[in-house]
Structures are given as C-alpha cells and as structure tokens.
Design an enzyme around this catalytic site. Structure first.
Site, PDB file in Angstrom:
ATOM      1  N   ALA A  77      -1.139   6.904  -9.800  1.00 29.56           N
ATOM      2  CA  ALA A  77      -1.413   8.074  -8.972  1.00 29.56           C
ATOM      3  C   ALA A  77      -0.760   9.304  -9.617  1.00 29.56           C
ATOM      4  CB  ALA A  77      -0.945   7.836  -7.540  1.00 29.56           C
ATOM      5  N   SER A  78      -0.031  10.114  -8.852  1.00 31.88           N
ATOM      6  CA  SER A  78       0.464  11.382  -9.387  1.00 31.88           C
ATOM      7  C   SER A  78       1.655  11.259 -10.333  1.00 31.88           C
ATOM      8  CB  SER A  78       0.822  12.333  -8.241  1.00 31.88           C
ATOM      9  OG  SER A  78      -0.356  12.857  -7.673  1.00 31.88           O
ATOM     10  N   VAL A  79       2.233  10.081 -10.450  1.00 31.21           N
ATOM     11  CA  VAL A  79       3.242   9.892 -11.505  1.00 31.21           C
ATOM     12  C   VAL A  79       2.594  10.161 -12.870  1.00 31.21           C
ATOM     13  CG1 VAL A  79       4.703   8.164 -12.665  1.00 31.21           C
ATOM     14  CG2 VAL A  79       4.705   8.328 -10.169  1.00 31.21           C
TER      15      VAL A  79
END
Length: 499
Positions: A77-79
């Site tokens: 995801a946004s990592v």
C-alpha cells in the site's frame, strides 16, 4: 579474578534476561492481536540489522489453505511511497532535477505551473486525493487509470487543488503518481524498471516488485488480501470480492508511485539496512527526507493520530515523540492490506508489520512494538463494536448479538462504534455466504446512524440484490432525502425505476 568472572557472568545473565523479557513482551502483544482477529501476516523486529523477533500468523490464501510464512509477499500500500521518494532523491543527487523545480518543467501538459517536486513529496502541494477520479470514472467505468491520465484529469477538475501550495499538509496519492511520471520522463524508462535497477536490486531486495492489473507478476508467495476476519479458524472476506472495493482494487490499481509495490518483511529489512551504508542514497539526501517541512506560515507540517502523531518530511513521517530517539516511518492501508515500516535511526531499530486483513489497529500495534523496544509500554486500543457484533452474529444468532451490543456500546472507554466499519461488515457478510445476517447488520446500521445517507444506500443495494425492488427504492429515496447529491444512490435509483 573469580570476582571479575562472577561479575561478568552476572552482567551476561542480566542482559540475557532483559532480552528474553523484551521478546516475551513483543510476543505477548502479537499473540493478543492475533487472538483478537486483528492480525494475519508478518511481524519482524530487528536491532542493528539483526532480527530479534519474527513471527508469521494467519492465512495467505484461504482457498488453498496456505499459511503466511516469512517468504510471503504483501502489497505494501502506501509504504510504497518511500521508494518513490528514494528515486526522486537519487535523481536530485545526480543533478537530473532540483527539488524546488516546478512540476510543469517535467510534465509540460500539466496546467499548474506553481507546484514543486518538494511539495508533491511532502503532500503540501494542495492537490486533492482521488476525489479527482470520480468524474472520469463515472464517464468510463471500464477504464483502468494510469499515471499518464493524471495530468489531464487534474487540468479538467476545477476543484483539483484544495489549497494554495505550501499552505497546509494534505495527503495526495495523485501527487505521487505525478512523481512517478516525472521519473519516467527524466530517465526514459518505466517506473517499475527504474526501481528494480536502482533501488530493489542494489539493496538486495530480490523478492520485491511492482504489481498492477497492467503489470502482472506471477508470484506464488504473494498473499491474498482480505477485508475482514470474523473468527478463527480464519473466516476471511476477500477484499476483491466486494463491490465497494472495485474502484480501488481495479480502476485505481493501475496507478503507480503511490502504492502497488509488493515485498517481504526480510526484503524491507535489507532496504532498511542499505540506507545506513549509503548503498542506494547518500546520507545528506536522507537528512533532507527526515527533516520536517515548514508550511508558508512557518509551522511544521503535521499528520497522524494517537501514538503516530508526526511531522512530515520528503516522503517520510517523523514521530513527534522523540523520547526514545528519532523514529521515521510510513504507514499503508488499502482493502486487504495494512502495513507499517518503522525505523529508529538513532538506535538502528526496525519494526515491520505486514497485515493482509484490513484492520485499523495495525499501525498502533507497530508503533507499540517500537515503544517496547525502548522500555516503553504498548498502547491500548479500543475494540470495535462492529467487529464484536458481527463475530457474535456469525457464531451465534441475532438475539445473542443484540444482547452483546447493548452491553458494550455504552462502554466508550473500551469500545468504539464506527458507521463505516459496521457498514463494510454488513456488505461483506451479505455478499459472502452470510446473506440474511449481513442484511441484519445493514438494517442495524440505519438504526444506529439514522442521519447517514450511506447506510440507506447500502441497505438499498442489498435489498435490490435480494429482489426486493419496492423497499430498495424506498431506501435509495431516503438516502437522497439526506444527501441529494449522493451519486451511487442516484444511479441505483435510475436503474431501478428506469427514470
């Protein structure tokens, strides 16, 4: 000599006992989260690059009954944004761009000539999030968006910018799509190929890649994402089986730069350690990334909540609480994946949590592990009324579930009630073998939140799917009475009435 030897043995035993106590505390927290159905995935804790705790829990694929292992690969995801930040900083080091350059210099088709690369990295450009995709999505519901679509979409949306550049911090995924596009334009290579050549391979991340509907990688170790976990043994809800996730897991999932990197916990540890030795980026660039951005009014950009309150730098969160050192991190969340990558750069400590079920407590769990590493205490999370109700309903019957609801909903010290969670639980059950009970959950939500258009819209959807057209129409009309601009209710009502 004997006294010296005895003292050394005493120190060694004390150190060993302390280390064992830490591992016990970490394991107790992880075990608790698993027992409360909040965690299905991998946890890795390391100090100075050495793994001191590693645990795999849950199911990677419920159809094949494959368990999660240390080799399991998760959507980050946004990592994933961390790698976009690293790539931009690499190009800055090479003189290919300047962080204060206007984005338009590299994307001339973008009308806005003011926002800078630095502002995209720090989410201070004023650019909105994925609300800008709603109109083009409704115009073509079969389309899979790519980063090449983003500039024109921004140009065509008069509300694409919510504030002036540098005025405030506001999270924007499309900003990171633009950064990926800049990388492609400068390097004349695809963003996935750039990351593979200049980030993943140099860092030794041999099991890390980008995966989208348009860039498919066959990886037997990649986990399936699940939206909800009702009870052990692992009654799981596939995130991609639910209609409300379709736009995010299909139409938006072709976008890169902001998400869609797939990796393992051990590969992320390699990434972490490569940053200390300047293998992929200079320390001076990291210093910039780990420095909080100042807004136009001189204040530091802030984000987060509870024990993740932080400042924001160039792609990285910087924990405000510096009691235990300087902690930098990024979180991620999407249907079927909640992740966190955290580094204490003063003490060379690393905490990685990769979860393949959607649960709000994952980020606090990861930060609690960092606190435990430094003699602090784990944070206490409130339990979800929605999750408790649904689990009881699934295991037992409606009367038992209602009795439990009435006994816990007033206990706000230990439980929280969230409309969205209750709604998503109801939809998930309805479309996955718990139709009647899922309908009960959706009906309950209209009682708990009678002023929400969304709860009537969801109940209308379930009623329409069940063939109860008259009552579905009533629910959609109720939703529109509350919010006349509720798009999904408008479209559903037109379909049912033919108007």
């Amino acid at each position: 000599m004997k006294n010296i030897t005895f003292s050394l043995l005493l120190i060694t035993f004390s150190t060993y006992a302390s280390a064992q106590n830490l591992i016990h505390q970490i394991d107790s927290l992880v075990t608790l989260k698993v027992s409360e159905y909040e965690l299905s995935g991998n946890v890795l804790v390391a100090e100075k690059g050495k793994i001191i705790y590693q645990q795999s829990n849950g199911i990677a694929n419920s159809v094949t009954n494959t368990p999660v292992t240390s080799a399991s690969a998760f959507h980050l995801a946004s990592v994933s944004k961390l790698f976009t930040s690293i790539a931009i900083l690499q190009l800055n080091e090479k003189g290919k761009l300047n962080l204060n350059d206007p984005v338009k210099k590299y994307i001339p088709e973008l009308d806005n000539g003011v926002i800078t690369i630095s502002q995209l990295l720090s989410h201070t450009s004023g650019l909105a999030d994925y609300q800008i995709l709603e109109k083009p999505y409704n115009q073509d519901t079969s389309k899979i968006f790519t980063i090449g679509d983003i500039p024109l979409i921004i140009n065509n949306d008069k509300n694409a910018f919510r504030s002036a550049p540098g005025e405030k911090w506001s999270y924007s995924n499309p900003g990171y799509n633009l950064l990926a596009l800049i990388i492609e334009k400068i390097t004349k290579t695809s963003f996935p190929d750039y990351l593979s050549k200049y980030v993943f391979k140099p860092a030794g991340m041999l099991h890390t890649y980008i995966n989208t509907p348009l860039i498919k990688v066959n990886d037997p170790n990649r986990v399936v994402g699940y939206d909800y976990l009702y009870f052990a043994p692992w009654v799981l809800q596939r995130a991609d089986s639910l209609g409300h996730n379709h736009i995010e897991l299909h139409h938006i999932d072709g976008l890169i730069g902001m998400a869609n990197v797939v990796s393992t916990s051990e590969d992320l540890l390699k990434f972490d350690q490569s940053l200390y030795i300047g293998k992929i980026i200079k320390q001076s660039s990291l210093d910039k990334a780990f420095t909080p951005i100042r807004l136009n009014n001189g204040e530091l950009a802030e984000t987060g909540w509870k024990n993740t309150k932080s400042y924001f730098g160039l792609g990285w969160c910087i924990l405000k609480d510096s009691t235990y050192g300087k902690v930098v991190f990024h979180t991620g969340g999407m249907p079927g994946a909640v992740t966190m990558f955290s580094r204490n750069i003063i003490r060379n400590q690393t905490v990685i949590v990769l979860n393949n079920i959607t649960h709000r407590s994952t980020h606090n769990t990861a930060m609690s592990l960092m606190y435990l590493m430094n003699g602090g205490k784990a944070q206490t999370d409130k339990k979800s009324v929605a999750n408790e109700f649904v689990r009881t309903l699934t295991k037992h019957d409606i009367n038992t579930a209602w009795a439990q609801l009435n006994s816990i909903k007033a206990d706000t010290a230990h439980f929280y009630l969230d409309e969205h969670e209750m709604n998503m639980n109801g939809i998930g059950m309805f479309f996955n073998n718990y139709k009647a009970k899922g309908m009960e959950v959706l009906r309950l939500n209209t009682v708990l939140f009678p002023n929400s258009a969304n709860v009537y819209d969801s109940l209308g959807m379930a009623l329409a799917d069940s063939g109860d057209k008259p009552n579905a129409i009533l629910m959609y009309k109720k939703a529109l009475a509350i919010n006349p601009k509720f798009t999904s209710a408008i479209n559903a009502l037109k379909k049912l009435t033919g108007d």
